[in-house]
Design an enzyme around this catalytic site. Sequence first.
Site, PDB file in Angstrom:
ATOM      1  N   CYS A  33      10.855 -11.493  -3.816  1.00  0.00           N
ATOM      2  CA  CYS A  33      10.211 -12.499  -2.831  1.00  0.00           C
ATOM      3  C   CYS A  33       8.936 -13.396  -3.178  1.00  0.00           C
ATOM      4  O   CYS A  33       8.552 -14.171  -2.675  1.00  0.00           O
ATOM      5  CB  CYS A  33      10.003 -11.693  -1.519  1.00  0.00           C
ATOM      6  SG  CYS A  33      11.345 -11.102  -0.723  1.00  0.00           S
TER       7      CYS A  33
ATOM      8  N   HIS B 160       4.443 -15.399   2.396  1.00  0.00           N
ATOM      9  CA  HIS B 160       5.808 -14.885   2.659  1.00  0.00           C
ATOM     10  C   HIS B 160       5.934 -14.342   3.942  1.00  0.00           C
ATOM     11  O   HIS B 160       5.536 -13.493   4.627  1.00  0.00           O
ATOM     12  CB  HIS B 160       5.901 -13.798   1.630  1.00  0.00           C
ATOM     13  CG  HIS B 160       7.298 -13.185   1.630  1.00  0.00           C
ATOM     14  ND1 HIS B 160       8.407 -13.797   1.772  1.00  0.00           N
ATOM     15  CD2 HIS B 160       7.595 -11.878   1.453  1.00  0.00           C
ATOM     16  CE1 HIS B 160       9.553 -12.929   1.689  1.00  0.00           C
ATOM     17  NE2 HIS B 160       8.830 -11.840   1.682  1.00  0.00           N
TER      18      HIS B 160
ATOM     19  N   ASN C  81      13.260 -12.449   7.027  1.00  0.00           N
ATOM     20  CA  ASN C  81      12.740 -12.462   5.490  1.00  0.00           C
ATOM     21  C   ASN C  81      13.779 -13.281   4.762  1.00  0.00           C
ATOM     22  O   ASN C  81      14.827 -12.619   4.274  1.00  0.00           O
ATOM     23  CB  ASN C  81      12.538 -11.132   5.007  1.00  0.00           C
ATOM     24  CG  ASN C  81      11.934 -11.110   3.511  1.00  0.00           C
ATOM     25  OD1 ASN C  81      11.997 -11.887   2.957  1.00  0.00           O
ATOM     26  ND2 ASN C  81      11.511 -10.005   3.299  1.00  0.00           N
TER      27      ASN C  81
HETATM   28  N1  COA Z   1      16.274   0.177  15.874  1.00  0.00           N
HETATM   29  C1  COA Z   1      15.795   1.345  16.497  1.00  0.00           C
HETATM   30  N2  COA Z   1      15.311   2.318  15.891  1.00  0.00           N
HETATM   31  C2  COA Z   1      15.244   2.300  14.372  1.00  0.00           C
HETATM   32  C3  COA Z   1      15.596   1.119  13.782  1.00  0.00           C
HETATM   33  C4  COA Z   1      16.082   0.015  14.499  1.00  0.00           C
HETATM   34  N3  COA Z   1      16.702  -1.262  13.796  1.00  0.00           N
HETATM   35  N4  COA Z   1      15.434   1.312  12.435  1.00  0.00           N
HETATM   36  C5  COA Z   1      14.784   2.557  12.425  1.00  0.00           C
HETATM   37  N5  COA Z   1      14.452   2.971  13.582  1.00  0.00           N
HETATM   38  C6  COA Z   1      14.246   4.429  14.000  1.00  0.00           C
HETATM   39  C7  COA Z   1      14.344   5.437  12.702  1.00  0.00           C
HETATM   40  O1  COA Z   1      15.485   5.933  12.587  1.00  0.00           O
HETATM   41  C8  COA Z   1      13.123   6.341  13.074  1.00  0.00           C
HETATM   42  O2  COA Z   1      13.506   7.283  13.833  1.00  0.00           O
HETATM   43  P1  COA Z   1      13.204   8.779  13.946  1.00  0.00           P
HETATM   44  O3  COA Z   1      11.610   8.861  14.029  1.00  0.00           O
HETATM   45  O4  COA Z   1      13.758   9.416  14.888  1.00  0.00           O
HETATM   46  O5  COA Z   1      13.726   9.087  12.391  1.00  0.00           O
HETATM   47  C9  COA Z   1      11.788   5.457  14.004  1.00  0.00           C
HETATM   48  O6  COA Z   1      12.848   4.344  14.360  1.00  0.00           O
HETATM   49  C10 COA Z   1      11.031   4.931  13.003  1.00  0.00           C
HETATM   50  O7  COA Z   1      11.483   4.314  11.741  1.00  0.00           O
HETATM   51  P2  COA Z   1      10.407   3.990  10.612  1.00  0.00           P
HETATM   52  O8  COA Z   1      11.389   3.501   9.477  1.00  0.00           O
HETATM   53  O9  COA Z   1       9.312   5.012  10.412  1.00  0.00           O
HETATM   54  O10 COA Z   1       9.748   2.661  11.282  1.00  0.00           O
HETATM   55  P3  COA Z   1       8.510   1.565  10.909  1.00  0.00           P
HETATM   56  O11 COA Z   1       7.897   1.706  11.766  1.00  0.00           O
HETATM   57  O12 COA Z   1       8.410   2.211   9.612  1.00  0.00           O
HETATM   58  O13 COA Z   1       9.375   0.189  10.691  1.00  0.00           O
HETATM   59  C11 COA Z   1      10.100  -1.158   9.196  1.00  0.00           C
HETATM   60  C12 COA Z   1      10.502   0.191  10.033  1.00  0.00           C
HETATM   61  C13 COA Z   1      11.037  -1.525   8.001  1.00  0.00           C
HETATM   62  C14 COA Z   1      10.226  -2.581  10.458  1.00  0.00           C
HETATM   63  C15 COA Z   1       8.860  -1.341   8.642  1.00  0.00           C
HETATM   64  O14 COA Z   1       8.632  -0.433   7.699  1.00  0.00           O
HETATM   65  C16 COA Z   1       8.685  -2.595   7.898  1.00  0.00           C
HETATM   66  O15 COA Z   1       8.503  -3.768   8.161  1.00  0.00           O
HETATM   67  N6  COA Z   1       8.239  -2.356   6.237  1.00  0.00           N
HETATM   68  C17 COA Z   1       8.119  -3.489   5.457  1.00  0.00           C
HETATM   69  C18 COA Z   1       9.402  -3.923   4.956  1.00  0.00           C
HETATM   70  C19 COA Z   1       9.345  -5.101   4.357  1.00  0.00           C
HETATM   71  O16 COA Z   1       8.827  -6.300   4.688  1.00  0.00           O
HETATM   72  N7  COA Z   1      10.212  -5.451   3.113  1.00  0.00           N
HETATM   73  C20 COA Z   1      10.269  -6.588   2.565  1.00  0.00           C
HETATM   74  C21 COA Z   1       9.123  -6.617   1.602  1.00  0.00           C
HETATM   75  S1  COA Z   1       9.388  -8.391   0.803  1.00  0.00           S
END
Ligand code: COA
Length: 336
Positions: free
Chosen positions: A117, A258, A288
């Site tokens: 990215c 980004h 993204n």
């Molecule tokens: N819908 C509903 N629930 C979801 C879900 C979805 N799409 N995706 C995950 N969950 C659930 C998980 O299973 C978890 O449940 P549990 O606690 O029972 O296990 C809970 O929601 C929390 O999941 P988690 O992965 O800890 O969520 P988060 O708050 O970290 O958010 C992202 C996840 C991916 C949105 C966040 O971490 C993020 O944006 N990170 C940056 C990623 C990024 O930008 N990458 C590219 C960089 S260039």
Amino acid sequence: MAGNIPLMIAGIGYCVPEAVITNEDLKKLYETSDEWIYTRTGIKERRVVSGNETAIDLGLKAAQNAILKANISTDEIDCIISASSVPPQLYPTLACTIQAKLGIKDTIPAFDMTAACTGLIYALQIARGFIGAGLYKTILIVAADNNSKITDWTDRGTSILFGDGAGAMVVKASVDGVDDILSLKISANGSIGQMIQTNMPSQCCPLVKQADEVGTGKIIMDGKEVYKFAVTTVPKYVEECIALSGLTAEEIDYLIPHQANQRIIESIQNRLKYTDDKVISNIRYYGNTSAASIPIALAEGVEQGKIKLGSTAVLCGFGAGMTWGGAVVRLREGIC
Ligand code: COA
């Protein structure tokens, strides 16, 4: 200035596919909700290629738009750099394919480079070095990404985030001696590279022992760690890029980050104490789009009147590698 010859940004273009996948649509694939996705990411929908369409088609249109804005003929292009983390094919490279599709007969260099990215900022630094050293005069940068083709559509933690799109930039040896790059820094830390991985399916020669694990070819990501990395590293880095430019944050007109997550964008915005009108965010509509996200946000921002040209902007990117980069640039009238 990287060498003796300053660089001007002459034209910017973008292209996104027609097909829209909303958060509601994703409920057909797994248990999720618009509310969950939107509150954590700021994303409502993303665009994806369909049928025989690929990022090459998007990259070509973005390139044609950038060339038109730059008001150059394709004969003037003497180098093509493609910044793509997810090209539809490894080779011929995206850059070589675009060269052929643009009908460029000269045997100019054309190559792909990957910084995920952060690709656009890395490509801009390479172009700056090439132009600064007097090696090339007019460089086409194409950032086209096909994330939907390597997304694990059963993984609700990653497939909510990504979309497809392309952006392109024509950069030239400056015609008036003014450098459009006020500062530019790129960085990487491979020791934390496992945070975002795509391991390609492969095999050893059938006559030798096979590897313990075979890649899936899909994005595997530790979202929480990536999030922590982004909010701790990027805002500070953007400040360093601004300091290098000789301007203050207040003197810069726009932040064009980004588009990975609205909360990450806000962490940079808060650090710079910018009001919403100075921050370009279109993540709601595209998710993204990797290396394409900055040029799409920039060109669309101008189209929608959110960005007035004759201004300055701080760009910043981060992504797999881990890589990150930032630049303070001048946005001349007429570039998009
Ligand atoms: N819908 C509903 N629930 C979801 C879900 C979805 N799409 N995706 C995950 N969950 C659930 C998980 O299973 C978890 O449940 P549990 O606690 O029972 O296990 C809970 O929601 C929390 O999941 P988690 O992965 O800890 O969520 P988060 O708050 O970290 O958010 C992202 C996840 C991916 C949105 C966040 O971490 C993020 O944006 N990170 C940056 C990623 C990024 O930008 N990458 C590219 C960089 S260039």
